[in-house]
Design a protein around this motif. Sequence first.
Motif, PDB file in Angstrom:
ATOM      1  N   LEU A  47       1.016  -1.149   0.267  1.00 48.91           N
ATOM      2  CA  LEU A  47       0.032   0.049   0.053  1.00 48.91           C
ATOM      3  C   LEU A  47       0.880   1.210  -0.056  1.00 48.91           C
ATOM      4  CD1 LEU A  47      -2.706  -0.910   2.734  1.00 48.91           C
ATOM      5  CD2 LEU A  47      -2.894  -0.901   0.242  1.00 48.91           C
ATOM      6  N   GLU A  48       0.460   2.293  -0.645  1.00 47.41           N
ATOM      7  CA  GLU A  48       1.210   3.655  -0.496  1.00 47.41           C
ATOM      8  C   GLU A  48       0.759   4.541   0.557  1.00 47.41           C
ATOM      9  OE1 GLU A  48       3.433   3.515  -2.744  1.00 47.41           O
ATOM     10  OE2 GLU A  48       3.009   1.693  -3.603  1.00 47.41           O
ATOM     11  N   VAL A  49       1.523   5.133   1.023  1.00 45.20           N
ATOM     12  CA  VAL A  49       1.102   6.196   2.286  1.00 45.20           C
ATOM     13  C   VAL A  49       1.180   7.240   1.957  1.00 45.20           C
ATOM     14  CG1 VAL A  49       1.347   6.611   4.701  1.00 45.20           C
ATOM     15  CG2 VAL A  49       1.680   4.280   3.867  1.00 45.20           C
ATOM     16  N   TRP A  50       0.176   8.237   2.211  1.00 45.00           N
ATOM     17  CA  TRP A  50       0.148   9.613   2.122  1.00 45.00           C
ATOM     18  C   TRP A  50      -0.291  10.490   3.324  1.00 45.00           C
ATOM     19  CZ3 TRP A  50       0.689  12.230  -2.759  1.00 45.00           C
ATOM     20  CH2 TRP A  50       0.838  11.504  -3.701  1.00 45.00           C
ATOM     21  N   ARG A  51       0.203  11.726   3.228  1.00 47.87           N
ATOM     22  CA  ARG A  51      -0.354  12.551   4.370  1.00 47.87           C
ATOM     23  C   ARG A  51      -1.198  13.711   3.619  1.00 47.87           C
ATOM     24  NH1 ARG A  51       3.918  14.120   7.836  1.00 47.87           N
ATOM     25  NH2 ARG A  51       3.165  11.862   8.747  1.00 47.87           N
ATOM     26  N   LEU A  52      -2.671  13.469   3.972  1.00 45.91           N
ATOM     27  CA  LEU A  52      -3.819  14.593   3.406  1.00 45.91           C
ATOM     28  C   LEU A  52      -3.853  15.566   4.041  1.00 45.91           C
ATOM     29  CD1 LEU A  52      -6.021  11.707   1.988  1.00 45.91           C
ATOM     30  CD2 LEU A  52      -4.088  12.830   0.759  1.00 45.91           C
ATOM     31  N   GLN A  53      -3.410  15.898   5.096  1.00 44.54           N
ATOM     32  CA  GLN A  53      -3.421  17.343   6.045  1.00 44.54           C
ATOM     33  C   GLN A  53      -2.736  18.453   5.189  1.00 44.54           C
ATOM     34  OE1 GLN A  53      -2.741  14.244   7.253  1.00 44.54           O
ATOM     35  NE2 GLN A  53      -3.748  14.021   9.216  1.00 44.54           N
ATOM     36  N   GLY A  54      -3.312  19.483   4.923  1.00 48.20           N
ATOM     37  CA  GLY A  54      -2.466  20.494   4.184  1.00 48.20           C
ATOM     38  C   GLY A  54      -2.228  20.060   2.714  1.00 48.20           C
ATOM     39  N   GLN A  55      -0.991  20.401   2.286  1.00 41.88           N
ATOM     40  CA  GLN A  55      -0.663  19.940   0.971  1.00 41.88           C
ATOM     41  C   GLN A  55      -0.311  18.480   1.065  1.00 41.88           C
ATOM     42  OE1 GLN A  55      -0.382  21.703  -1.509  1.00 41.88           O
ATOM     43  NE2 GLN A  55       0.430  20.349  -3.031  1.00 41.88           N
ATOM     44  N   LEU A  87       8.114  11.026   8.592  1.00 38.95           N
ATOM     45  CA  LEU A  87       7.466   9.867   9.308  1.00 38.95           C
ATOM     46  C   LEU A  87       6.480   9.603   9.005  1.00 38.95           C
ATOM     47  CD1 LEU A  87       9.838  10.396  12.556  1.00 38.95           C
ATOM     48  CD2 LEU A  87      10.201   8.654  10.760  1.00 38.95           C
ATOM     49  N   ILE A  88       6.070   8.428   8.771  1.00 39.25           N
ATOM     50  CA  ILE A  88       4.466   7.991   8.805  1.00 39.25           C
ATOM     51  C   ILE A  88       3.991   8.134  10.251  1.00 39.25           C
ATOM     52  CG2 ILE A  88       3.022   6.204   8.411  1.00 39.25           C
ATOM     53  CD1 ILE A  88       4.820   5.271   6.175  1.00 39.25           C
ATOM     54  N   GLN A  89       2.661   8.588  10.402  1.00 36.51           N
ATOM     55  CA  GLN A  89       1.913   8.856  11.482  1.00 36.51           C
ATOM     56  C   GLN A  89       0.705   8.518  11.644  1.00 36.51           C
ATOM     57  OE1 GLN A  89       2.086  13.366  12.016  1.00 36.51           O
ATOM     58  NE2 GLN A  89       4.119  13.448  12.218  1.00 36.51           N
ATOM     59  N   ALA A  90      -0.139   8.228  12.778  1.00 36.92           N
ATOM     60  CA  ALA A  90      -1.447   7.977  12.774  1.00 36.92           C
ATOM     61  C   ALA A  90      -2.326   8.779  12.309  1.00 36.92           C
ATOM     62  CB  ALA A  90      -1.869   7.679  14.231  1.00 36.92           C
ATOM     63  N   GLY A  91      -3.298   8.304  11.316  1.00 42.56           N
ATOM     64  CA  GLY A  91      -4.148   9.447  10.659  1.00 42.56           C
ATOM     65  C   GLY A  91      -3.628   9.556   9.143  1.00 42.56           C
ATOM     66  N   ASP A  92      -2.501   8.992   8.844  1.00 35.59           N
ATOM     67  CA  ASP A  92      -2.054   9.157   7.176  1.00 35.59           C
ATOM     68  C   ASP A  92      -2.914   7.973   6.818  1.00 35.59           C
ATOM     69  OD1 ASP A  92      -0.169  11.001   7.734  1.00 35.59           O
ATOM     70  OD2 ASP A  92       1.296   9.618   8.184  1.00 35.59           O
ATOM     71  N   VAL A  95      -3.345   3.525   0.706  1.00 33.23           N
ATOM     72  CA  VAL A  95      -4.279   3.238  -0.434  1.00 33.23           C
ATOM     73  C   VAL A  95      -3.446   2.464  -1.528  1.00 33.23           C
ATOM     74  CG1 VAL A  95      -5.063   5.711  -0.284  1.00 33.23           C
ATOM     75  CG2 VAL A  95      -3.079   5.038  -1.799  1.00 33.23           C
ATOM     76  N   SER A  96      -4.408   1.593  -2.134  1.00 35.80           N
ATOM     77  CA  SER A  96      -3.879   0.523  -3.014  1.00 35.80           C
ATOM     78  C   SER A  96      -3.027   0.921  -4.263  1.00 35.80           C
ATOM     79  CB  SER A  96      -5.109  -0.194  -3.499  1.00 35.80           C
ATOM     80  OG  SER A  96      -6.130   0.458  -4.190  1.00 35.80           O
ATOM     81  N   HIS A  97      -3.184   2.245  -4.696  1.00 36.74           N
ATOM     82  CA  HIS A  97      -2.209   2.632  -5.848  1.00 36.74           C
ATOM     83  C   HIS A  97      -1.780   3.896  -5.639  1.00 36.74           C
ATOM     84  CE1 HIS A  97      -4.824  -0.351  -7.467  1.00 36.74           C
ATOM     85  NE2 HIS A  97      -3.722  -0.628  -8.207  1.00 36.74           N
ATOM     86  N   GLU A  98      -0.369   4.101  -6.288  1.00 34.59           N
ATOM     87  CA  GLU A  98      -0.068   5.590  -6.188  1.00 34.59           C
ATOM     88  C   GLU A  98      -0.966   6.470  -6.602  1.00 34.59           C
ATOM     89  OE1 GLU A  98       4.290   7.273  -6.791  1.00 34.59           O
ATOM     90  OE2 GLU A  98       4.141   5.048  -6.487  1.00 34.59           O
ATOM     91  N   MET A  99      -1.537   7.239  -5.987  1.00 30.94           N
ATOM     92  CA  MET A  99      -2.718   8.166  -6.645  1.00 30.94           C
ATOM     93  C   MET A  99      -2.028   9.838  -6.413  1.00 30.94           C
ATOM     94  SD  MET A  99      -5.710   6.328  -4.326  1.00 30.94           S
ATOM     95  CE  MET A  99      -7.042   7.237  -5.178  1.00 30.94           C
ATOM     96  N   VAL A 100      -2.603  10.652  -7.257  1.00 31.77           N
ATOM     97  CA  VAL A 100      -2.370  12.068  -7.269  1.00 31.77           C
ATOM     98  C   VAL A 100      -3.297  12.515  -6.400  1.00 31.77           C
ATOM     99  CG1 VAL A 100      -1.570  14.140  -8.227  1.00 31.77           C
ATOM    100  CG2 VAL A 100      -0.810  12.105  -9.095  1.00 31.77           C
ATOM    101  N   PHE A 101      -3.199  13.107  -4.925  1.00 36.30           N
ATOM    102  CA  PHE A 101      -4.373  13.952  -4.230  1.00 36.30           C
ATOM    103  C   PHE A 101      -4.047  15.285  -4.733  1.00 36.30           C
ATOM    104  CE2 PHE A 101      -3.803   9.808  -1.811  1.00 36.30           C
ATOM    105  CZ  PHE A 101      -5.180   9.492  -1.658  1.00 36.30           C
ATOM    106  N   LYS A 102      -5.349  15.702  -5.140  1.00 38.30           N
ATOM    107  CA  LYS A 102      -5.390  17.215  -5.142  1.00 38.30           C
ATOM    108  C   LYS A 102      -6.069  18.113  -4.011  1.00 38.30           C
ATOM    109  CE  LYS A 102      -6.291  17.034 -10.189  1.00 38.30           C
ATOM    110  NZ  LYS A 102      -5.357  15.995 -10.386  1.00 38.30           N
ATOM    111  N   PRO A 103      -5.294  18.788  -3.606  1.00 41.09           N
ATOM    112  CA  PRO A 103      -5.666  19.755  -2.270  1.00 41.09           C
ATOM    113  C   PRO A 103      -7.027  20.322  -2.332  1.00 41.09           C
ATOM    114  CG  PRO A 103      -3.915  21.098  -3.317  1.00 41.09           C
ATOM    115  CD  PRO A 103      -4.133  19.697  -4.208  1.00 41.09           C
TER     116      PRO A 103
END
Length: 103
Positions: A47-55, A87-92, A95-103
């Motif tokens: 799985l790919e890990v993203w932080r979505l807070q802010g940018q 660092l990966i944190q709780a709340g990150d 997802v199953s695929h590398e996705m581009v998240f738009k703010p």
Amino acid sequence: EKEKADKKPQNPPPGELRGVIGNVDPKYSLVQISVGSEAGLKLGHTLEVWRLQGQPKYLGTVLIVEVMAQKSVGRVVWPFNAVNSPLIQAGDHAVSHEMVFKP
């Protein structure tokens, strides 16, 4: 763009799967994820890990090492230079695929 992901392991589960990181064990590079076998996740998936807070920021890849019905445990396998990466944190988000998240 940063270094290419040519050495990064990729074995995503079929379909779109999203989970949230729960507990994090930085000593052993382990993270708990809020999805499991009921969502189609199996041992060896990545799985790919993203932080979505802010940018939105890409954090890395986890390899699933333990699977239960509604949660799983993953080991951070990329990037290897974890000291230099966010660092990966709780709340990150995992997802199953590398996705581009738009703010």
